[in-house]
Design a protein around this motif. Structure first.
Motif, short mmCIF file in Angstrom:
data_model
loop_
_atom_site.label_atom_id
_atom_site.label_comp_id
_atom_site.label_asym_id
_atom_site.label_seq_id
_atom_site.Cartn_x
_atom_site.Cartn_y
_atom_site.Cartn_z
N UNK A 99 0.95 -1.27 -0.15
CA UNK A 99 0.27 -0.05 -0.15
C UNK A 99 0.88 1.44 -0.13
N UNK A 100 1.81 1.37 0.85
CA UNK A 100 2.70 2.42 1.03
C UNK A 100 3.55 2.50 -0.53
N UNK A 101 3.79 1.48 -1.05
CA UNK A 101 4.63 1.57 -2.25
C UNK A 101 3.57 2.16 -3.42
N UNK A 104 3.43 5.87 -2.76
CA UNK A 104 4.67 6.61 -3.17
C UNK A 104 4.74 6.62 -4.77
N UNK A 105 4.23 5.76 -5.65
CA UNK A 105 4.22 5.72 -7.07
C UNK A 105 3.39 6.79 -7.33
N UNK A 109 3.82 10.37 -9.38
CA UNK A 109 3.36 10.88 -10.88
C UNK A 109 2.76 12.06 -10.62
N UNK A 110 2.34 12.57 -9.51
CA UNK A 110 1.74 13.79 -9.24
C UNK A 110 2.79 14.85 -9.00
N UNK A 111 4.32 14.81 -9.12
CA UNK A 111 5.36 15.55 -8.89
C UNK A 111 5.97 15.56 -7.91
N UNK A 112 5.42 14.40 -6.99
CA UNK A 112 6.17 14.45 -5.66
C UNK A 112 7.39 13.63 -5.79
N UNK A 126 3.42 -3.95 -7.55
CA UNK A 126 2.35 -3.01 -7.10
C UNK A 126 1.47 -2.63 -8.54
N UNK A 127 2.26 -2.74 -9.83
CA UNK A 127 1.38 -2.80 -10.87
C UNK A 127 0.49 -3.81 -11.01
#
Length: 197
Positions: A99-101, A104-105, A109-112, A126-127
Motif C-alpha cells: 500500500x505504501x509503495x 509513493x508511486x 506521478x503527481x510531481x512528488x 504494485x502494478x
C-alpha cells in the motif's frame, strides 16, 4: 522432552517466543535466527500477498519479505505471542508495504518524490496488484471501513486473504471458534463485495 534435554546434555530446545522477545529487545542474533527459521513461512505469505495463489514471484516475494521484516525489526511489537502471532503481524506488514509503495508511486506521478528508491520488482508487483484487485488503495479503504464496522472481521480478512491462514489457524490466533471465524469471514466477504460493487 528427550533424555539429553532433561539432563542438560545436547543443544537446548529452540524457543520461538523467547527469541521473539529477545529480537524485540534488539538482539541481533535472535533477529537473524528468527529470520532463518521462519523464512519458508514468510516466503509463503509473501507469495500469497504478492500474487494470490501464484508461486512464481520469487524476487517480488523476497522484496516484500525484506521490507516487511525490516519494519517489524525497526518497530517491534510489545510482545509477539509466538510464531503464529509473528507471522500474522508479518502478513499485515507485507500488505502495508504494498500500500505504501502504491501511494509513493502515485505521489511521484503527481510531481512528488519518493523518500527511498524501491526496487524495480516492487514496482512491477504494485502494478500487477493494482490490476488484479482493481486498486489496492481502494481495497485498503474498504478494509478500513470494514474495520470500523467489525475490527474482528477485518483482522480475519488480513489473516485469511493476505496471510493465507486456515480457518482453524485464525480461530486459534484470535481465540474464537472455527464456526465464529467462518461467520465473520462470510460477513467480511459480503461487505467487501458490496463496497466494491
Amino acid at each position: 522432552m528427550n533424555a539429553a534435554a532433561k539432563t542438560g546434555e545436547g543443544p537446548p530446545l529452540w524457543d520461538t517466543t523467547e527469541n521473539l522477545r529477545r529480537m524485540a529487545r534488539g538482539d541481533a542474533a535472535a533477529r537473524e535466527e528468527i529470520f532463518r527459521r521462519l523464512y519458508t513461512e514468510l516466503h509463503r505469505i509473501a507469495c500469497r500477498v504478492a500474487a494470490g495463489n501464484r508461486r512464481d514471484g520469487n524476487l517480488q516475494a523476497t522484496d516484500l519479505i525484506a521490507e516487511a521484516y525490516d519494519r517489524l525489526v525497526r518497530e517491534p511489537a510489545d510482545g509477539w505471542n509466538g510464531r503464529v502471532h509473528f507471522l500474522a503481524t508479518a502478513a499485515v506488514a507485507m500488505r502495508q508495504v504494498l500500500i505504501d509503495h502504491v501511494r509513493a508511486r502515485q505521489a511521484e506521478k503527481r510531481g512528488g518524490t519518493r523518500t527511498h528508491v524501491p526496487s524495480l520488482d516492487l514496482d512491477q508487483l504494485a502494478s500487477e496488484y493494482e490490476t488484479r484487485t482493481g486498486g489496492i488503495l481502494r481495497f485498503d479503504e474498504n478494509l478500513s471501513r470494514l474495520a470500523r464496522t467489525s475490527r474482528r472481521a477485518a483482522q480475519i480478512v488480513d489473516l485469511r486473504f493476505f496471510g493465507g491462514f486456515t480457518v482453524v489457524e485464525v480461530a486459534d490466533m484470535l481465540a474464537m471458534s472455527a464456526r465464529a471465524v467462518e461467520r465473520e469471514w462470510t460477513f467480511a466477504k459480503a461487505f467487501l463485495r458490496a463496497e466494491l460493487g
